[in-house]
Design a protein around this motif. Structure first.
Motif, short mmCIF file in Angstrom:
data_model
loop_
_atom_site.label_atom_id
_atom_site.label_comp_id
_atom_site.label_asym_id
_atom_site.label_seq_id
_atom_site.Cartn_x
_atom_site.Cartn_y
_atom_site.Cartn_z
N ASN B 70 54.52 41.43 67.50
CA ASN B 70 54.83 42.81 67.88
C ASN B 70 54.47 43.81 66.78
N PRO B 71 55.00 43.64 65.54
CA PRO B 71 54.62 44.61 64.52
C PRO B 71 53.13 44.60 64.20
N LEU B 72 52.53 43.40 64.18
CA LEU B 72 51.10 43.33 63.89
C LEU B 72 50.30 44.02 65.00
N GLY B 73 50.74 43.82 66.23
CA GLY B 73 50.09 44.48 67.36
C GLY B 73 50.21 46.00 67.26
N ILE B 74 51.40 46.48 66.88
CA ILE B 74 51.60 47.92 66.73
C ILE B 74 50.71 48.46 65.61
N TYR B 161 49.90 47.34 73.46
CA TYR B 161 50.33 48.54 72.75
C TYR B 161 49.29 49.63 72.83
N LEU B 162 48.02 49.22 72.72
CA LEU B 162 46.96 50.22 72.82
C LEU B 162 47.01 50.90 74.19
N ALA B 163 47.22 50.09 75.24
CA ALA B 163 47.29 50.67 76.59
C ALA B 163 48.45 51.66 76.67
N SER B 164 49.59 51.31 76.06
CA SER B 164 50.73 52.22 76.06
C SER B 164 50.41 53.51 75.31
N PHE B 165 49.78 53.35 74.13
CA PHE B 165 49.43 54.53 73.32
C PHE B 165 48.48 55.44 74.09
N MET B 166 47.48 54.81 74.75
CA MET B 166 46.50 55.62 75.48
C MET B 166 47.14 56.33 76.66
N GLY B 167 48.25 55.76 77.14
CA GLY B 167 48.92 56.35 78.29
C GLY B 167 49.72 57.61 77.93
N VAL B 168 49.96 57.80 76.62
CA VAL B 168 50.73 58.98 76.21
C VAL B 168 49.88 60.23 76.45
N ASP B 169 50.53 61.24 77.03
CA ASP B 169 49.84 62.48 77.40
C ASP B 169 49.07 63.09 76.20
N LYS B 170 47.77 63.29 76.40
CA LYS B 170 46.92 63.79 75.31
C LYS B 170 47.37 65.17 74.82
N SER B 171 47.94 65.99 75.73
CA SER B 171 48.29 67.35 75.33
C SER B 171 49.40 67.35 74.28
N LYS B 185 52.63 60.51 61.35
CA LYS B 185 53.66 61.20 62.09
C LYS B 185 53.45 61.01 63.59
N ILE B 186 52.18 61.16 64.02
CA ILE B 186 51.87 61.00 65.44
C ILE B 186 52.24 59.58 65.90
N LEU B 187 51.87 58.60 65.06
CA LEU B 187 52.15 57.20 65.41
C LEU B 187 53.65 56.94 65.53
N PHE B 188 54.40 57.37 64.50
CA PHE B 188 55.82 57.00 64.48
C PHE B 188 56.70 57.92 65.32
N LYS B 189 56.30 59.19 65.45
CA LYS B 189 57.16 60.13 66.16
C LYS B 189 56.80 60.24 67.65
N ILE B 190 55.53 59.98 67.99
CA ILE B 190 55.12 60.18 69.38
C ILE B 190 54.71 58.87 70.05
N LEU B 191 53.74 58.16 69.44
CA LEU B 191 53.19 57.00 70.13
C LEU B 191 54.20 55.86 70.28
N ILE B 192 54.79 55.43 69.16
CA ILE B 192 55.69 54.27 69.22
C ILE B 192 56.92 54.55 70.11
N PRO B 193 57.58 55.71 69.97
CA PRO B 193 58.74 55.94 70.85
C PRO B 193 58.38 55.95 72.34
N ASN B 194 57.10 56.20 72.66
CA ASN B 194 56.70 56.22 74.07
C ASN B 194 56.09 54.90 74.52
N SER B 195 56.30 53.83 73.75
CA SER B 195 55.63 52.57 74.08
C SER B 195 56.60 51.48 74.49
N MET B 196 57.66 51.89 75.16
CA MET B 196 58.63 50.89 75.61
C MET B 196 57.95 49.83 76.49
#
Lengths: 280, 278
Positions: B70-74, B161-171, B185-196
């Motif tokens: 999991n962490p390595l994938g993230i 994880y990549l699929a989840s990240f790509m799914g986050v709204d680009k705007s 900041k983008i990774l930890f504050k936006i991408l990871i929290p939206n990758s449930m």
């Protein structure tokens, strides 16, 4: 702007270094089959051969030829039959999911179970069943056993790919009183060809690479499939690594070539199992 | 239309049911005429040293893969997310290629890489690093298999994880960029929290793939009897070939129950998100 570019380059370098580590096994597989016996006893596996020879390939080819043909005989029908019938079942679940959600929930759970169950756990009853139906140690028996697991796998994948079709297309055809059969062949199937290919390639690679089923369901050497045949060259006393690696290349050349040419379909299949059909 | 799939799924359920039935007998080499013993075989199993070892190894290999994968994938998905499309696709293929090769072949390749004289140790000696005794001591044997496992399956986590990240709204990302947010900041504050979703499916599938590891311990361990690599799955195979049939069936039932406990929630989660699209 410049500092952003530098950041990109640093990230790329990190990614490339990790990717190189990931490629070491592939690299060692590809180079070492071309070493002479002398080099295989004296040089390490990470160094390329000084003299190229295909003598290892010639040595192992005799024992790998028949299993290679057997694997083709097994994996192609399994992939094709699984995917076509799997897609039909997926369409059935799709149609019933609104009228009878309980039925489609149950169906979906069962095909997921068949996809992900450790198939080794069916060992004893499977052998008993195959023995009593006269399927043990035969091509049909291997195909039958693989279908138990891979037809549901295909149904699962196609269940994920079918909902991507715009709903109104299917509804329109059904309002026109087209039978389910017609809707399937005229609307659903043509619109899901990419998903169909992804599923078929996924199942093909999985069944080609399955080691357990041919190990336990066949006993005669003439029925050996490629992953089992290759194990004879694992190592131990008397085996040189150039032979091991040559056998490994012969065993994986088909799935690797499929992966290189049609890899995006295989990846699409994998991605669907984890994130639906939109995926990467 | 669904008849062939229902038939084969039915066969599977029948095999599972048959296993349950056989597990309540005491059928083995020494008792040729089986008798009903209730949970007798299960309590016999729980006292077997091999069973305990196998359960422990299965737990190490599956929970360990989840803990590292999991962490390595993230981490890898986090790097790849910010890189250009073509490069990203190539990298994802490189991380996934082990899955296109038979695990038996992968085992064979790695067995030679673990060779003390000619394998990676040769290179380590060359650059004066301490060598690792790989397949010659119990702890490093487990470590070696674990390494192969991470190499083989981490690509799945990267992909999900990549699929989840790509799914986050680009705007949202663009807005953050305008606010001068850096990559971290983008990774930890936006991408990871939206990758449930990435976390749930990576964990479920890494567990399921590692729980059914058979070819890797079989090939790397040189057969099903290598105690250092015995898992529940190789143990049930070993029991079958030593003709402890009911014990093998009981182990199979335990394996099936554990796997089902992960598969059914995964299925219900999947049907809701990917099929009904709620």
């Amino acid at each position: 702007m410049n500092s952003r570019l530098i950041k990109y380059i640093i990230l790329e370098i990190i990614a490339i270094i990790i990717a190189i580590f990931w490629l070491i096994p592939l690299y060692s597989m590809l180079i070492n089959g071309f070493k002479t016996n002398f080099e295989a006893t004296a040089t390490p596996v990470l160094f390329p051969p000084k003299v190229f020879t295909i003598s290892s390939y010639i040595t192992v080819w005799g024992e790998m030829k028949r299993p290679l043909i057997n694997s083709i005989i097994i994996a192609i029908p399994v992939a094709f039959i699984s995917t076509i019938f799997g897609e039909m079942a997926a369409y059935f679940f799709y149609v019933t999911s609104e009228r009878m959600p309980a039925v489609s929930n149950t169906g979906f759970s069962i095909i997921s179970l068949a996809t992900f169950i450790p198939y080794q756990a069916t060992l004893l009853p499977l052998i008993e069943l195959e023995a009593s139906w006269g399927l043990f140690n035969s091509y049909q028996g291997l195909i039958f056993a693989l279908l138990i697991f891979y037809m549901p796998t295909a149904a699962l994948l196609m269940s994920i790919f079918i909902p991507v079709i715009p709903k109104y297309l299917i509804e329109a055809a059904r309002i026109d009183k087209a039978s389910d059969w017609t809707v399937f062949w005229k609307v659903v199937f043509p619109l899901t060809i990419p998903g169909f290919l992804a599923t078929m390639i996924f199942v093909f690679i999985e069944s080609w690479n399955n080691f357990f089923m041919p190990l336990v369901l066949t006993s005669s050497p003439s029925l050996r499939l490629i992953p089992v045949a290759e194990r004879a060259f694992t190592g131990g006393y008397g085996t040189l690594y150039n032979d091991s690696y040559a056998a490994a290349v012969i065993a994986s050349i088909v799935p690797l070539v499929v992966f290189i040419i049609l890899g995006r379909y295989f990846i699409k299949g994998l991605a669907a199992l984890g994130g639906g059909a939109k995926g990467v | 239309m669904a008849i062939p799939t229902l038939f084969f799924s039915g066969v599977l359920l029948y095999l599972v049911a048959w296993n349950i039935y056989l597990s309540f007998l005491n059928w083995s080499l020494v008792s040729r005429i089986p008798k009903f013993v209730g949970f007798g075989t299960y309590s016999y199993l729980l006292h077997q040293y091999f069973f305990k070892i196998g359960a422990m190894h299965s737990a190490i290999f599956s929970l360990g893969l989840i803990a590292i994968g999991n962490p390595l994938g993230i981490f890898l998905a986090g790097i790849l997310y910010f890189l250009p499309n073509k490069f990203r696709t190539l990298m994802v293929s490189i991380f996934l290629y082990p899955l296109a090769i038979s695990m038996a072949t992968n085992g064979l390749i790695w067995t030679w890489l673990f060779n003390l004289h000619l394998g990676v140790d040769y290179a380590l000696r060359l650059i004066h690093l301490p060598t690792i005794p790989w397949l010659t001591t119990p702890t490093t044997t487990i470590g070696a298999l674990f390494l192969v496992e991470i190499w083989a399956y981490t690509g799945l986590a990267v992909l999900f994880y990549l699929a989840s990240f790509m799914g986050v709204d680009k705007s949202i990302i663009e807005a953050a960029r305008i606010d001068k947010a850096g990559g971290f900041k983008i990774l930890f504050k936006i991408l990871i929290p939206n990758s449930m979703n990435g976390f749930i499916v990576s964990t479920a599938l890494l567990f399921l793939f590692s729980f059914r590891l058979f070819s890797l311990p079989y090939v790397i361990g040189g057969g099903p009897t290598n105690l250092n690599l015995m898992t529940l799955v190789t143990y049930l195979y070993y029991l079958f070939y030593s003709e402890f049939f009911s014990a093998s069936a009981a182990t199979s039932v335990i394996v099936t129950v554990v796997a089902t406990a992960v598969i059914i929630p995964y299925a219900l989660y999947g049907i809701k998100r990917w099929i009904r699209r709620e």
